[in-house]
Design a protein around this motif. Structure first.
Motif, PDB file in Angstrom:
ATOM      1  N   ARG A   1     -24.279  15.770 -64.504  1.00 57.70           N
ATOM      2  CA  ARG A   1     -24.436  16.197 -66.020  1.00 57.70           C
ATOM      3  C   ARG A   1     -24.147  15.197 -66.835  1.00 57.70           C
ATOM      4  O   ARG A   1     -24.533  14.987 -67.887  1.00 57.70           O
ATOM      5  CB  ARG A   1     -23.532  17.400 -66.312  1.00 57.70           C
ATOM      6  CG  ARG A   1     -24.295  18.576 -65.343  1.00 57.70           C
ATOM      7  CD  ARG A   1     -23.462  19.956 -65.609  1.00 57.70           C
ATOM      8  NE  ARG A   1     -24.275  21.068 -64.941  1.00 57.70           N
ATOM      9  CZ  ARG A   1     -23.910  22.252 -64.898  1.00 57.70           C
ATOM     10  NH1 ARG A   1     -22.602  22.503 -65.457  1.00 57.70           N
ATOM     11  NH2 ARG A   1     -24.591  23.275 -64.315  1.00 57.70           N
TER      12      ARG A   1
ATOM     13  N   LYS B   1     -26.834  12.729 -67.213  1.00 57.29           N
ATOM     14  CA  LYS B   1     -27.899  12.995 -68.115  1.00 57.29           C
ATOM     15  C   LYS B   1     -27.438  12.894 -69.604  1.00 57.29           C
ATOM     16  O   LYS B   1     -28.199  12.327 -70.460  1.00 57.29           O
ATOM     17  CB  LYS B   1     -28.197  14.441 -67.797  1.00 57.29           C
ATOM     18  CG  LYS B   1     -29.543  15.027 -68.655  1.00 57.29           C
ATOM     19  CD  LYS B   1     -30.156  16.167 -68.251  1.00 57.29           C
ATOM     20  CE  LYS B   1     -31.393  16.623 -69.047  1.00 57.29           C
ATOM     21  NZ  LYS B   1     -31.934  17.798 -68.457  1.00 57.29           N
TER      22      LYS B   1
ATOM     23  N   GLU C   1     -30.624  17.029 -63.140  1.00 58.58           N
ATOM     24  CA  GLU C   1     -29.723  16.432 -64.172  1.00 58.58           C
ATOM     25  C   GLU C   1     -29.980  14.740 -63.821  1.00 58.58           C
ATOM     26  O   GLU C   1     -30.011  13.938 -65.125  1.00 58.58           O
ATOM     27  CB  GLU C   1     -28.127  16.529 -63.985  1.00 58.58           C
ATOM     28  CG  GLU C   1     -27.714  17.942 -64.127  1.00 58.58           C
ATOM     29  CD  GLU C   1     -27.902  18.401 -65.513  1.00 58.58           C
ATOM     30  OE1 GLU C   1     -28.053  17.595 -66.544  1.00 58.58           O
ATOM     31  OE2 GLU C   1     -28.060  19.818 -65.505  1.00 58.58           O
TER      32      GLU C   1
ATOM     33  N   TRP D   1     -29.439  21.453 -58.803  1.00 56.30           N
ATOM     34  CA  TRP D   1     -28.855  21.554 -59.934  1.00 56.30           C
ATOM     35  C   TRP D   1     -28.514  19.952 -60.186  1.00 56.30           C
ATOM     36  O   TRP D   1     -28.757  19.380 -61.299  1.00 56.30           O
ATOM     37  CB  TRP D   1     -27.688  22.110 -59.997  1.00 56.30           C
ATOM     38  CG  TRP D   1     -27.956  23.699 -60.579  1.00 56.30           C
ATOM     39  CD1 TRP D   1     -29.277  24.178 -60.627  1.00 56.30           C
ATOM     40  CD2 TRP D   1     -26.931  24.583 -60.796  1.00 56.30           C
ATOM     41  NE1 TRP D   1     -28.754  25.436 -60.791  1.00 56.30           N
ATOM     42  CE2 TRP D   1     -27.518  25.723 -61.197  1.00 56.30           C
ATOM     43  CE3 TRP D   1     -25.536  24.617 -61.127  1.00 56.30           C
ATOM     44  CZ2 TRP D   1     -26.855  26.994 -61.477  1.00 56.30           C
ATOM     45  CZ3 TRP D   1     -24.727  25.675 -61.707  1.00 56.30           C
ATOM     46  CH2 TRP D   1     -25.492  26.848 -61.948  1.00 56.30           C
TER      47      TRP D   1
END
Length: 352
Positions: free
Chosen positions: A149, A152, A216, A212
């Motif tokens: 994350r 990103k 990202e 997930w």
């Protein structure tokens, strides 16, 4: 098939059980800084985004303001989980403390976090105990998700490259070539899987973390075909061990062990996340729906999720996993909340 309204009502009950009736006990104490509340806030973020619930996002802003001083404790891999909400909270409010803290933590992971001789993160914890040279499946959700994350958010490839390296490294040492599922841990010094338990919640952490993480970092660095292939092999292997109730035993290849809710919820959520990326075909719909109903049967009227095994290190034997008591926990609530939120968002599309 459950309708959107019913799923939304169930999710709301599970969410409010997390924030309205919190206690100071280990399992449900959300005002601390470790992996348990970390999974809690990660799940609340997913719920808030998938259900468009602004109250949940506001709760996270308040939770962070209330607990951020606790983040200054010693850094260990297992206490990284709460930071996974920081990139989204920075986007929402623009408060530079979130970005500055996330960058400091990300750089600690890249330069200072303890590693095994194979370069994967050594599983370190806040408790006064060491697991030298040990790789645990748990670390992918607790730590690598945050790195992805952060990649990103910043567009900095170094975080994406490290996230992919850790993902591949964990999969290569933990995945059982004969069944496709994961062992709980790997000892890099002894070159073995210790008790060799195919622990269900370990598989849940990873089957959810992989898609997930891919979401990202996929736009930042090329995503390895090997990871997708290993995810698909993992998904198929897990499906082989699903029980007729839709649930998995706490050690998935031990059908006589008790059925465990958090791992079952996390697996179904991970399948839904994989279907969103086009990695799994429609043949998983029936299995997802079966698991969803099995998990829902374990939700009390007040939103408490039952049948959740307590904190579980790599145990000395496979039999010892069946002796872990079940208690209400934020991670049990959280994985269930993620499943309900994904099912609501994809109602009628990815399960039936």
């Amino acid at each position: 098939m459950l309708g959107k309204d019913e799923l939304a009502e169930l999710a709301d009950r599970v969410y409010h059980r997390m924030i309205d009736k919190t206690t100071n006990d280990w399992g449900m104490g959300i005002d601390s800084w470790d992996w348990v509340p970390g999974v809690g806030v990660i799940s609340i973020l997913a719920y808030g985004k998938l259900m468009n619930n602004h109250e949940a996002i506001e709760y996270l802003l308040q939770w962070t303001a209330r607990n951020k001083q606790l983040s200054e404790q010693v850094n260990v891999i297992n206490s990284m989980a709460p930071y996974a909400i920081f990139p989204d909270l920075y986007r929402l409010g623009g408060e530079h403390w979130y970005m500055d803290t996330a960058l400091n933590v990300g750089d600690w992971m890249l330069t200072e976090a303890p590693r095994t001789r194979e370069g994967t993160f050594e599983h370190t914890v806040t408790e006064n105990v060491q697991f030298s040279e040990q790789v645990w499946a748990d670390s992918l959700f607790m730590t690598v998700l945050f790195l992805a994350r952060l990649a990103k958010l910043t567009g900095d490839r170094k975080y994406a490259i490290e996230a992919e390296f850790q993902l591949l490294g964990h999969l290569r040492v933990l995945q059982d070539p004969s069944t496709g599922v994961l062992f709980h841990g790997w000892n890099c010094e002894e070159k073995n899987h210790m008790s060799s338990a195919r622990w269900t919640r370990a598989n849940a952490w990873v089957i959810l973390a992989i898609p997930w993480i891919a979401e990202e970092i996929g736009t930042t660095t090329p995503f390895s075909d090997e990871i997708v292939e290993r995810y698909q092999r993992l998904a198929a292997g897990i499906r082989h061990f699903q029980g007729v109730s839709g649930m998995w035993s706490t050690v998935m290849d031990q059908s006589e062990f008790y059925k465990e809710t958090s791992g079952s919820a996390g697996i179904a959520a991970g399948w839904l996340a994989g279907m969103r990326l086009g990695w799994l075909d429609d043949s998983y719909k029936k299995a997802i729906n079966l698991a969803l109903h099995g998990v829902i049967d374990r939700i009390d009227p007040d939103g408490t999720v039952q049948g959740v095994s307590g904190g579980t290190p790599v145990m000395p034997s496979i039999a010892a996993y069946d002796e872990i008591p079940c208690i209400p926990t934020l991670y049990g609530q959280g994985l269930t909340l993620i499943l309900l939120s994904l099912a609501h968002a994809d109602c009628g599309k990815f399960y039936a």
